[in-house]
Design an enzyme around this catalytic site. Structure first.
Site, PDB file in Angstrom:
ATOM      1  N   CYS B 104     -47.654  47.639  -0.245  1.00  0.00           N
ATOM      2  CA  CYS B 104     -47.422  46.458   0.594  1.00  0.00           C
ATOM      3  C   CYS B 104     -46.486  45.444  -0.089  1.00  0.00           C
ATOM      4  O   CYS B 104     -45.372  45.781  -0.444  1.00  0.00           O
ATOM      5  CB  CYS B 104     -48.777  45.842   0.931  1.00  0.00           C
ATOM      6  SG  CYS B 104     -48.828  45.001   2.528  1.00  0.00           S
ATOM      7  N   HIS B 105     -46.946  44.192  -0.273  1.00  0.00           N
ATOM      8  CA  HIS B 105     -46.114  43.180  -0.919  1.00  0.00           C
ATOM      9  C   HIS B 105     -46.064  43.342  -2.432  1.00  0.00           C
ATOM     10  O   HIS B 105     -45.391  42.563  -3.115  1.00  0.00           O
ATOM     11  CB  HIS B 105     -46.626  41.776  -0.595  1.00  0.00           C
ATOM     12  CG  HIS B 105     -46.341  41.315   0.804  1.00  0.00           C
ATOM     13  ND1 HIS B 105     -47.188  41.572   1.850  1.00  0.00           N
ATOM     14  CD2 HIS B 105     -45.311  40.613   1.344  1.00  0.00           C
ATOM     15  CE1 HIS B 105     -46.703  41.040   2.967  1.00  0.00           C
ATOM     16  NE2 HIS B 105     -45.562  40.461   2.692  1.00  0.00           N
ATOM     17  N   ALA B 106     -46.816  44.298  -2.976  1.00  0.00           N
ATOM     18  CA  ALA B 106     -46.784  44.500  -4.422  1.00  0.00           C
ATOM     19  C   ALA B 106     -45.400  44.935  -4.881  1.00  0.00           C
ATOM     20  O   ALA B 106     -45.066  44.841  -6.060  1.00  0.00           O
ATOM     21  CB  ALA B 106     -47.827  45.530  -4.845  1.00  0.00           C
ATOM     22  N   GLY B 107     -44.585  45.360  -3.935  1.00  0.00           N
ATOM     23  CA  GLY B 107     -43.210  45.731  -4.263  1.00  0.00           C
ATOM     24  C   GLY B 107     -42.466  44.600  -4.963  1.00  0.00           C
ATOM     25  O   GLY B 107     -41.557  44.845  -5.759  1.00  0.00           O
TER      26      GLY B 107
END
Lengths: 172, 172, 172, 172, 172, 172
Positions: B104-107
């Site tokens: 998810c937003h961990a990118g």
């Protein structure tokens, strides 16, 4: 100075003051302001649940109808950038040489609109790497003006941010 | 299969299931898992205020002590990436050729750790542009495995994500 | 191993991880999972307000269509047991010799379905007396398997709980 | 009528009115009331976050010092019954033949104190099976008086509940 | 124009924009602004829980040190007026002929400071009767300037309110 | 004693116990009670979000149909007084010589109904000045009875307040 027509973009989780300070400040200066969301008449809520009703939807506005766009931070830009119409609107306003103002996390909209290549800009520290990767020279200053692009870092920069925006609208 | 030591990074606003599903799943598979935050013993809270206590602070861990790092999404990565120690930890784990998993937003942590150049990866749609600007080939798939890098898009990809992570740990 | 069809019961105030860990874990193992509530398409919310949409209502499902039922804890079971259809569904699944799994406060559903007489089981400590009064031998262990009945105590038992559930499904 | 000393038990998630209506009503009738929790001076909060400060801890009170105990519902009883001292206090008050009053989910405390065998009682519908399994004849009436035991179902029964409690205190 | 020193009073439940718009607007105009609460360094929270830290306590400030006071609305004035020091501070600023500005429910502070007799003023409609009873001629206008007294009705009057305040500071 | 018909006014932000204690207490005493709001069947919520459904709207009730009105505090009176029908209802009940009871911030309704001139009354300390300006002699006592007017200060006065109200209804 002639009144200008300014679009302020809105979505859920917008930073309260980064939307409302520009909103009332532009009105105080005599400009016309429209809150624009993905849906018309929907009440979006801020990070603290302060409501903001969109008077127009992004589907019904044209860049030709505005003299500039102002984008609040918070996590609203993380939502706005998923809507291609929002991103295109910012890019078109930019390409028409009109004011594009972004504070804090609103820099993400500049990244997705791809208007940062070769520019000087700032943002909240957290997204510095995203801003740089999008091609700008990122600096840590209260407000950065590069042509039609006005950027700031956090709510505490709001006075400097609005001074720059109003100056830009006045010179136009 | 030998038990591995896995670090899961945590900060406020983490996506509930993107932290807890990997956490319990790794334990179920027999691995050892540490929740690591900027402060030790602090109870971080998810987007829905589910508490998660960090058993170690980022200041006291060494990449040598772990076989991989798993990063949850939500808006926690927007906070983690402001902490140079968190970013460096991910980069070092990566440079040691160990598992780096992000959903998810961990990118955003992969962007700031600068480990995406020339890689194939995915993420939540919202940060696609940040991922691409960081140099990766971004694809819209449930899970992408490129060497030691495992990436997924949203909570619904958790089953595929964990299958890939466990396979990677098993092959190591 | 053949894919099984598993019903997970849902109501407001369900414990977040006690629903979602089994949900994704069963999917990861290749099974089919349906969230079943008193109303179809209603989004129930957990103790922390995490949403879970029921894909089917209890009125439209038949025990014959499932190979087992998994019941989350939290205070959802206090609500579910007021609905005779929910209680009957659990009893019928049980009487058909299929998997009945309950964690934490989900034991209340076993009490109301009257499937505990002469069995060995566990639950969150708080409802121990209700479990015993319903006729079971209550023990304080991470997971208890007694025939088709699998019970656990709290979220920290989830790895052991799911291992036992998957083993049970695999042997069937 | 002589003033009586009444203990009201409190814990987090108590049902607001089931605590405060008896509290003020007993004071209005001239009795003395103590809020008693697991910790002294702690402000417990109701299901709706209404604060209630315990003036005494369960560790420092003796059944001999009270003429009766009143137990509110909500999910507070699910917490109270985990504290052996709370359960023992209720059982001792009961064994001394003094008033024991329980409304809604407070029936769980009667279950754990094991004072229901052979008695007639009521409670919220949800815990009917737990009440029956504890040995009582469960009936669906606004208030049930069986010797020193007074039980009611929900907040709407508060007027009947308090009338019965006050009558019981007056006759003692 | 010379910079002025302005006091903004704060307490819990202040209306978000009625505090922050004047705050940033005065800074933008080059004035110095202090947030003053009953306690120094305490973070008061707005109706929507937006934090505002008091840099000084009412106990340590003197009216001589300020050129005016600006009072936000919300239910904060209902709290401020219980503190005699807050009320006296407003009365003294007023008696020294300096700016006293009040919006929305802030009129309650003018009532308690007894500075409305014979004046022309406005406020949110809800407290009109309290304003009139305190001796003022109450009118329904966006902003009312009567000598050193500047009053407005609701957040939507903020542009007119601040224009009047800035004009008043400029003329002083 | 004959049963009386009592109107309790309700709006959002009512103080929980100042509405519900009188409500259940009047029922316990055998009276008939109607919750009346600006809209029928709307569920108003207290300061702590406790729901209270209005069984009648202010538009459909006549003062002739009631023997008295009881007004809760909290910030609900700040809303009620904006509705001329609510204010007129209180004034008419008063002019018919029937019971008018107000606790805490409910004094604002007495101010707007203009029934305080020459009377003796109390209220929460915060609105003392508004009460005095409306013409009453304000005193700091748990309950004040002046003819048909009964007033109290805070929730802790509820026992004395209801005793006085019930005595007044009994003598009528």
């Amino acid at each position: 100075m002639a009144a200008k027509r300014i679009a302020i973009l809105v979505d859920d989780l917008y930073e309260d003051l980064e939307l409302w300070y520009p909103y009332y400040r532009l009105l105080e200066a005599g400009h016309q302001v429209d809150l624009i969301g993905s849906e018309r008449d929907r009440a979006y809520t801020s990070k603290h649940h302060y409501p903001a009703k969109a008077v127009k939807s992004i589907a019904e506005v044209r860049p030709e109808d505005y003299d500039g766009v102002v984008i609040p931070g918070g996590y609203a830009p993380d939502r706005m950038r998923r809507d291609e119409r929002m991103v295109r609107f910012v890019r078109q306003i930019h390409d028409q040489g009109k004011l594009v103002a972004a504070i804090c996390h609103a820099g993400w909209m500049l990244v997705s609109a791809d208007v940062l290549r070769g520019r000087r800009a700032t943002s909240v520290r957290a997204i510095r790497d995203d801003m740089r990767n999008a091609g700008c020279e990122w600096v840590d200053e209260p407000v950065v003006v590069d042509g039609n692009l006005v950027t700031s870092r956090t709510p505490d920069d709001l006075p400097a941010y609005m001074k720059a925006i109003l100056a830009k609208l006045g010179e136009a």
